[in-house]
Design an enzyme around this catalytic site. Structure first.
Site, short mmCIF file in Angstrom:
data_model
loop_
_atom_site.label_atom_id
_atom_site.label_comp_id
_atom_site.label_asym_id
_atom_site.label_seq_id
_atom_site.Cartn_x
_atom_site.Cartn_y
_atom_site.Cartn_z
N GLU A 91 13.22 -54.45 -12.82
CA GLU A 91 12.85 -54.57 -14.14
C GLU A 91 12.14 -55.85 -14.59
O GLU A 91 12.92 -56.85 -14.33
CB GLU A 91 13.73 -53.98 -15.24
CG GLU A 91 14.20 -52.73 -15.00
CD GLU A 91 14.90 -51.96 -16.21
OE1 GLU A 91 15.12 -51.06 -16.44
OE2 GLU A 91 15.91 -53.04 -16.58
N THR A 146 19.93 -46.16 -13.43
CA THR A 146 20.55 -45.55 -12.33
C THR A 146 19.61 -45.56 -10.98
O THR A 146 18.47 -45.52 -10.78
CB THR A 146 20.91 -44.09 -12.50
OG1 THR A 146 20.61 -43.81 -13.95
CG2 THR A 146 21.92 -43.63 -11.80
N ASN A 192 14.66 -54.73 -21.71
CA ASN A 192 16.17 -54.07 -22.02
C ASN A 192 16.57 -54.35 -23.33
O ASN A 192 17.41 -53.84 -23.91
CB ASN A 192 17.09 -54.73 -20.98
CG ASN A 192 16.93 -54.34 -19.54
OD1 ASN A 192 17.37 -52.98 -19.43
ND2 ASN A 192 16.57 -54.74 -18.48
N THR A 208 18.34 -47.23 -28.10
CA THR A 208 19.29 -46.02 -27.99
C THR A 208 18.78 -44.76 -28.84
O THR A 208 18.37 -44.98 -30.11
CB THR A 208 20.63 -46.52 -28.74
OG1 THR A 208 20.95 -47.56 -27.89
CG2 THR A 208 21.58 -45.48 -28.80
N THR A 225 12.25 -43.75 -14.02
CA THR A 225 12.52 -44.28 -15.33
C THR A 225 11.62 -45.45 -15.66
O THR A 225 10.51 -45.22 -16.00
CB THR A 225 14.01 -44.55 -15.55
OG1 THR A 225 14.58 -45.55 -14.81
CG2 THR A 225 14.91 -43.09 -15.44
#
Lengths: 402, 402
Positions: free
Chosen positions: A275, A189, A397, A402, A152
């Site tokens: 990240e 994840t 982040n 969304t 991802t």
């Protein structure tokens, strides 16, 4: 709790164990990158898994756990990134079952030999038309394409491959994983997969995996968040034809060390590619009252936002380290703590050492930072891995919309 | 666990209760700003305190705790910022005692009526010459200068003042606090002080303080770190001349609500002024199985780096909220969770609601963000306050050099 290095196995260039095949392709879940793949063994494999402790366990995680718990066997796995199929209710569960059925049909095996794994955004349903159209495009290759299909926000795939000899039989262990946020073992994840052609009973494999995950994957942290989809799955198809592994034997010990090494390397690669991370932080705690205390303290240190920001700033701020130690409920002696950073003593007997600030800061330019804590309070130890906290972590982040 | 608002007390402009005096000056611990102060009552006051749970409790924290525990009385406090006098060993303890003696002499009272409070860098010794020279410069004023002298990375002081009538006697409660990192209730330190002229026995005051701190100061988080110096101290000098407060009386309830309000307001001001923060985040959890579960979930949500970064990015990422709920060990029903952000439903029965993204994002420009979680799983509730995770948080903590 040290990562054991052992001359009894060696790291080799990426390759799959005998009988394992895989593929990774783009079906439009992500914009341009690979997002869909499979992994299977030509014969049923012993299987073991460890799974997220999040109460909202995603449908694919729940389904794969059920299959492995059933009889510790698995033959194929269908994988996707971009969408986690988590918090998707009855529809999400039906979709996971549908994926399982489709892959069982393609491989002509029983559905209970098939697992599924998804990673990505929480709350969205899988676009089943894209998955149905993608399935016929998956071919049995020996490439590493699947290690890209599960990524991802990861910058690069995490892979490790080792070989060892068990009673004269060459055995290969090949692992891959994805990070790189919501890691306390994010986005949504952590996934890890280890394949091997070793012959080993499913129950034995489960016990080896569970023990080794505790001191590897469960000791990494990027942001303290535990996702809904975390899962580590190991498949052993026995095609190396070694005598089946039994506890108490030399073969068992060699394989166990090789498995520990594979899991540890993947864990460290996840932490290093956290990240926004610019540095891998490793913390070793020695002379703890218990391994649990050692692991707790090590993980608290690499998990502290303040320590992580200081390391990004290349500042040997030991006050934040000792404060983090004290904030745990570990059994310690508050007067006997020593702290070293990159081998340079900063604290002795819980008091400041008059260290050369410029010398320490010089070593903090490195991309690997080592924090050693000696508690002088027992015979146990613990180890954990994390990364620095950077502007880019916040950026990634704050802008992952969304 | 709601903050009760009550017409029985009212907020008023900053002032000290009867008989309390203070001062704040610059003695060179910080570069330019006020860094040293005192606070005292002209008569001995009932006193209560709550203290950090960090195992490395700083010398001033330990000393003040001993004094208050001794007989729940205190008359004066010496305060400084810049240096925390934490992890400073025997020398640090001697320095704290020396400060106590100096202030006791200045006020001509017994040393056991004197507390000390320090906040700042961990591991450095106090420059006792500067403190000794500073002490004669402190005068008894009614100004708010001391509320500045305790600040570190705080952008502004946190104060609140309320008055109520107890059996016909006007009572004033005046609180001040400093944040603004290492807050899980950082740099090193949260300090809170409440003064009142109410008449109340020290044991009763301690019990009221401890209970109210649990649902206020202990429910804020900036970065999940618990410092070595955290302390909330309350002094009540009785000069309002009300009948001494007893549990079960109306006066007790009114004062208790006023105290809860004062602590809650200071807690929220600390969260809103968290390092680098641009937004105050308040989380209300309802219908939890227990208050403990409600508080645990609320604090986990406002404490999640992923949730905090999403709020900085003005992104209603409910997947991170529900994942954080599931990562706790609270007793929940995984199928009945509702989530609202700024009053707009995002999740119902643990599934996505088809909400108007632009409308929610519009509300996220505000400097106050409200997250409501209804668990539909009991009658209890919990509340917590935090802030967003920003580039500036990383900058402040990467550049606060040792």
């Amino acid at each position: 709790m040290q990562v054991l290095t052992n001359t009894k196995f060696e790291t080799v260039a990426f390759q799959w164990p005998n009988g394992f095949y895989s593929d990774g392709i783009h079906i439009g879940l992500r914009r341009h990158k690979k997002d869909f793949g499979w992994l299977f063994s030509k014969v049923p494999a012993s299987a073991a898994g460890t799974y997220t402790t999040n109460q909202f366990q995603a449908a694919p995680t729940k389904l794969t756990k059920q299959m492995i718990d059933h009889n510790h066997q698995l033959q194929g796995l269908l994988l996707n990134s971009a969408i986690a199929n988590s918090c998707t209710g009855a529809q999400g569960w039906q979709n996971a079952l549908q994926e399982q059925t489709w892959l069982a049909n393609k491989l002509a095996v029983a559905p209970d030999l098939i697992g599924v794994a998804s990673t990505g955004l929480i709350g969205a349903q899988l676009p089943m038309d894209k998955i149905q159209n993608g399935l016929p495009q998956l071919t049995p290759t020996k490439s590493d394409a699947v290690t890209y299909a599960v990524l991802t926000t990861d910058k690069h795939p995490k892979t490790v491959c080792v070989q060892c000899e068990l009673s004269g039989h060459l055995v290969t262990l090949t692992g891959f994983a994805k990070g790189s946020g919501m890691i306390h073992p994010k986005m949504a994840t952590m996934l890890g997969f280890v394949t091997t052609d070793a012959q080993v009973d499913g129950d034995v494999l489960q016990s080896m995996l569970s023990t080794n995950v505790d001191s590897t994957f469960n000791q990494i942290t990027v942001d303290g968040d535990t996702s809904t989809n975390d899962m580590v799955v190991t498949m052993a198809n026995g095609l190396a034809d070694n005598p089946s592994l039994e506890p108490g034997t030399t073969d068992y010990d060699i394989f166990n060390q090789a498995l520990h090494y594979v899991l540890g390397q993947l864990a460290k690669q996840i932490a290093a590619d956290g990240e926004g991370a610019t540095k891998l932080v490793e913390c070793n705690v020695t002379h703890a009252a218990s391994d649990e205390d050692g692991q707790k303290i090590a993980k608290a240190i690499v998990g502290s936002n303040l320590v992580k920001a200081a390391i990004f700033g290349e500042d040997p701020n030991w006050g934040r380290i000792i404060s983090t130690i004290g904030a745990t409920d570990a059994d310690i002696d508050i007067d006997t703590v020593d702290i070293e950073m990159n081998g340079i003593p900063l604290v002795q007997d819980s008091l400041a050492v008059d260290f050369d600030l410029a010398a320490v800061q010089g070593t903090l330019h490195d991309s690997q930072i080592m924090i050693d804590v000696d508690l002088h309070h027992g015979a146990a130890s613990g180890q954990a891995w994390g990364c620095d906290l950077t502007y880019n972590y916040v950026k990634i982040n704050a802008s992952y919309h969304t």
